[in-house]
Structure formats: structure tokens, C-alpha cells
Design a protein around this motif. Structure first.
Motif, PDB file in Angstrom:
ATOM      1  N   UNK A 153       0.833  -1.202   0.000  1.00 58.11           N
ATOM      2  CA  UNK A 153       0.000   0.000   0.000  1.00 58.11           C
ATOM      3  C   UNK A 153       0.869   1.254   0.000  1.00 58.11           C
ATOM      4  N   UNK A 154       1.922   1.247   0.812  1.00 57.09           N
ATOM      5  CA  UNK A 154       2.818   2.394   0.882  1.00 57.09           C
ATOM      6  C   UNK A 154       3.539   2.594  -0.444  1.00 57.09           C
ATOM      7  N   UNK A 155       3.986   1.501  -1.057  1.00 55.68           N
ATOM      8  CA  UNK A 155       4.704   1.622  -2.331  1.00 55.68           C
ATOM      9  C   UNK A 155       3.780   2.128  -3.429  1.00 55.68           C
ATOM     10  N   UNK A 156       2.532   1.665  -3.422  1.00 53.07           N
ATOM     11  CA  UNK A 156       1.570   2.153  -4.419  1.00 53.07           C
ATOM     12  C   UNK A 156       1.380   3.656  -4.285  1.00 53.07           C
ATOM     13  N   UNK A 208      -5.230  -0.673  -5.841  1.00 54.41           N
ATOM     14  CA  UNK A 208      -4.395   0.426  -6.311  1.00 54.41           C
ATOM     15  C   UNK A 208      -5.220   1.702  -6.447  1.00 54.41           C
ATOM     16  N   UNK A 209      -6.457   1.561  -6.945  1.00 58.10           N
ATOM     17  CA  UNK A 209      -7.342   2.719  -7.085  1.00 58.10           C
ATOM     18  C   UNK A 209      -7.764   3.258  -5.715  1.00 58.10           C
ATOM     19  N   UNK A 210      -7.966   2.359  -4.748  1.00 55.68           N
ATOM     20  CA  UNK A 210      -8.314   2.802  -3.394  1.00 55.68           C
ATOM     21  C   UNK A 210      -7.157   3.586  -2.762  1.00 55.68           C
ATOM     22  N   UNK A 211      -5.932   3.152  -3.034  1.00 56.20           N
ATOM     23  CA  UNK A 211      -4.766   3.900  -2.554  1.00 56.20           C
ATOM     24  C   UNK A 211      -4.754   5.289  -3.183  1.00 56.20           C
ATOM     25  N   UNK A 212      -5.133   5.357  -4.450  1.00 55.60           N
ATOM     26  CA  UNK A 212      -5.194   6.655  -5.132  1.00 55.60           C
ATOM     27  C   UNK A 212      -6.209   7.571  -4.452  1.00 55.60           C
ATOM     28  N   UNK A 213      -7.336   6.999  -4.041  1.00 57.49           N
ATOM     29  CA  UNK A 213      -8.342   7.791  -3.323  1.00 57.49           C
ATOM     30  C   UNK A 213      -7.770   8.302  -2.003  1.00 57.49           C
ATOM     31  N   UNK A 214      -7.029   7.443  -1.300  1.00 53.02           N
ATOM     32  CA  UNK A 214      -6.405   7.859  -0.036  1.00 53.02           C
ATOM     33  C   UNK A 214      -5.443   9.010  -0.276  1.00 53.02           C
ATOM     34  N   UNK A 215      -4.680   8.926  -1.353  1.00 51.79           N
ATOM     35  CA  UNK A 215      -3.706   9.976  -1.657  1.00 51.79           C
ATOM     36  C   UNK A 215      -4.413  11.304  -1.926  1.00 51.79           C
ATOM     37  N   UNK A 217      -7.201  12.197  -0.744  1.00 52.72           N
ATOM     38  CA  UNK A 217      -7.759  12.656   0.532  1.00 52.72           C
ATOM     39  C   UNK A 217      -6.662  13.033   1.525  1.00 52.72           C
ATOM     40  N   UNK A 218      -5.391  12.896   1.076  1.00 50.49           N
ATOM     41  CA  UNK A 218      -4.236  13.166   1.944  1.00 50.49           C
ATOM     42  C   UNK A 218      -4.260  12.280   3.194  1.00 50.49           C
ATOM     43  N   UNK A 219      -4.598  11.015   2.971  1.00 52.28           N
ATOM     44  CA  UNK A 219      -4.640  10.010   4.030  1.00 52.28           C
ATOM     45  C   UNK A 219      -3.610   8.932   3.704  1.00 52.28           C
ATOM     46  N   UNK A 220      -2.802   8.555   4.677  1.00 50.69           N
ATOM     47  CA  UNK A 220      -1.860   7.464   4.465  1.00 50.69           C
ATOM     48  C   UNK A 220      -2.626   6.149   4.451  1.00 50.69           C
ATOM     49  N   UNK A 221      -2.558   5.375   3.350  1.00 48.95           N
ATOM     50  CA  UNK A 221      -3.362   4.153   3.256  1.00 48.95           C
ATOM     51  C   UNK A 221      -3.008   3.103   4.301  1.00 48.95           C
ATOM     52  N   UNK A 222      -1.724   2.972   4.642  1.00 46.29           N
ATOM     53  CA  UNK A 222      -1.326   2.013   5.668  1.00 46.29           C
ATOM     54  C   UNK A 222      -1.935   2.382   7.013  1.00 46.29           C
ATOM     55  N   UNK A 223      -1.899   3.669   7.340  1.00 44.70           N
ATOM     56  CA  UNK A 223      -2.471   4.132   8.606  1.00 44.70           C
ATOM     57  C   UNK A 223      -3.975   3.900   8.625  1.00 44.70           C
ATOM     58  N   UNK A 224      -4.634   4.197   7.511  1.00 44.81           N
ATOM     59  CA  UNK A 224      -6.081   4.010   7.436  1.00 44.81           C
ATOM     60  C   UNK A 224      -6.450   2.539   7.648  1.00 44.81           C
TER      61      UNK A 224
END
Length: 270
Positions: A153-156, A208-215, A217-224
Motif C-alpha cells: 500500500x505504501x509503495x503504491x 491500487x485505485x483505493x490507494x489513489x483515493x487515499x492519496x 484525501x491526503x490520508x496514508x493508506x497504511x495508517x487508514x
């Protein structure tokens, strides 16, 4: 025992643990590769202590993480690759180099009366300098140097951030959400076709698209996801506790009962 120990004491301790004459048999068997899992685990435990705002525990976890660095330094010294002072020297030089707005002389103790600049300019300078460093290492290209060993998730998120810098990005989160819906449809089609390989690929595209949504939203996907994991664990534990009061286990309850208890646990959180 002393009132207080230092980094030098820690280095001595590590050398003694690795001393072939009377050292620890377990530590003597270790290598760079074998302690990597511990390093990753310790880093996550630091993150957990911070998220929990458990600062007494954080002090201990930071010590455990520092011990990993000392371990690598000892292994590096034994192999003739590097030692702890060299690690520190490389780090200080890199940080000074990447902060010309603080160290315009290029020296830690030089004439450092820099002109004030804004945060955005700091970020831009930082990325420019990092790009130059990647080129010097032969890691050129927009996506060069993004470590393969990072959590997926972090690498994506890092890959997407790099691509966004050169304009390859959705203009708003609306496009990302539409893409998520598209990927869900494609995943449904792959599942309906019974094609596990294609389904796996489409699931990856969806993540990968969900990670894009997190980005966006300025949310770290791993933390979420860690927060979600803790929430799931907390609610399921509440379900299990209530069933235990009835003398039952989750396997003894129907799915409808579990869902009802889950909704109760969710409502109790407010």
C-alpha cells in the motif's frame, strides 16, 4: 550498574553480544537478512505507540528500533562495509545537503544565515535534490528508487505520488471514485467468469485505485488500514465477549446473531 548509559555503551554491548569468545550464540548466528523481519516489526511497533499516544511505551520501542541500527552497524563493521560513525556521517551529510534553506554553506556549522522560504518551496527543493541523488545512483526516471521492500500500500502511494508530479494524475477525487467503481465492475466480471487469475489482477487494480483515493484525501493508506484493523478487532472482541457471557463461542452462533451483535458493538461506540 550505571545511572545512565550512552550510545557508546550500546555499541559496546552489541560488540560483546557478537564476540565469538563468550558472546550470545543466537546473536552470533544472525546476519543482515535474518534481522530484517525484526526491524520491520520494530518500526511498526513504534508507529503503533505513536498512534496510541503511549509515550512511555514509545521510548522503549524507539530503543528497540535503535538497537536494530546498532545491530546492522556491528554487522557492517565485521564485514568491513561500514560502522556506526560512518552511518552517522552519511546521514548528517545527506540531511545538510537536502536542506540548503537551512545550511546554505553546505556545512553543518558553516555560515547558515539562510533566507526564509515557504513550505512549498522547501518541498520542491527537497524533491529536486532527491531526484539528483537518484540520478547519481543510476536510479533515474520518474519512478526510480521506490523501494521494492515497502509494504504494497505504501509503495503504491509513492509510485502514484511520483507520477502525479509529472502530471499523470486525476484532476480530482471524482475521477478516482469513478475508477474504483469501474474496477469493482471488472472484478465482478472476472469472478462471474470463474477466472481466478484475472480476478486477482482486477482485485489488485481495485486496491491500487483505493490507494489513489487515499492519496487524494491526503490520508496514508497504511495508517487508514491499521485503524480499520483495530476497529474490526475491537468490535469482534466485543461480540466474542458477549457470547462468552452466554457460555457460547462465535462458532456456536448463526451469522444473523453475529451480525446483530456486531451492530450492537458498533452502536456502542457512538
Amino acid at each position: 550498574m550505571r545511572d545512565s548509559y550512552t550510545v557508546e555503551d550500546l555499541q559496546h554491548l552489541m560488540a560483546e553480544l557478537r564476540n565469538p569468545d563468550g558472546g550470545c550464540p543466537w546473536d552470533l548466528k544472525q546476519s543482515f537478512a535474518t534481522i530484517v523481519p525484526s526491524t520491520i516489526e520494530e518500526a511498526y511497533e513504534v508507529a503503533e505507540a505513536i498512534e496510541s499516544e503511549d509515550y512511555a511505551h514509545l521510548r522503549e520501542e524507539l530503543g528497540d528500533l535503535l538497537f536494530q541500527v546498532i545491530y546492522y552497524a556491528q554487522l557492517g563493521r565485521e564485514a568491513g562495509h561500514f560502522d556506526f560513525p560512518r552511518i552517522v556521517d552519511t546521514l548528517v551529510r545527506k540531511v545538510v545537503r537536502r536542506h540548503p534553506h537551512v545550511f546554505p554553506s553546505g556545512e553543518l556549522y558553516g555560515d547558515n544565515r539562510a533566507d526564509a522560504i515557504g513550505e512549498e518551496q522547501v518541498k520542491q527543493n527537497w524533491e529536486t535534490i532527491k531526484a539528483e541523488e537518484r540520478d547519481a545512483k543510476g536510479e533515474g526516471g520518474t519512478l526510480g528508487g521506490v523501494a521494492l521492500g515497502l509494504p504494497a500500500l505504501t509503495r503504491a502511494a509513492k509510485l502514484q505520488k511520483r507520477a502525479a508530479r509529472v502530471g499523470f494524475d486525476w484532476p480530482s477525487i471524482d475521477g478516482v471514485l469513478a475508477k474504483i467503481e469501474e474496477e469493482i465492475g471488472e472484478l465482478r466480471e472476472a469472478i462471474a467468469a470463474g477466472d481466478r487469475g484475472h480476478a486477482r489482477e482486477e482485485l489488485g487494480d481495485l486496491l491500487f485505485s483505493c490507494v489513489n483515493a487515499a492519496r487524494h484525501l491526503k490520508v496514508d493508506p497504511e495508517t487508514a488500514l491499521r485503524h480499520c484493523n483495530r476497529k474490526f478487532e475491537r468490535r469482534f472482541n466485543a461480540v466474542e465477549a458477549e457470547l462468552k457471557e452466554q457460555g457460547r463461542q462465535p462458532a456456536d452462533a448463526s451469522l444473523a446473531e453475529l451480525d446483530q451483535l456486531w451492530d450492537k458493538a458498533k452502536s456502542a461506540e457512538g
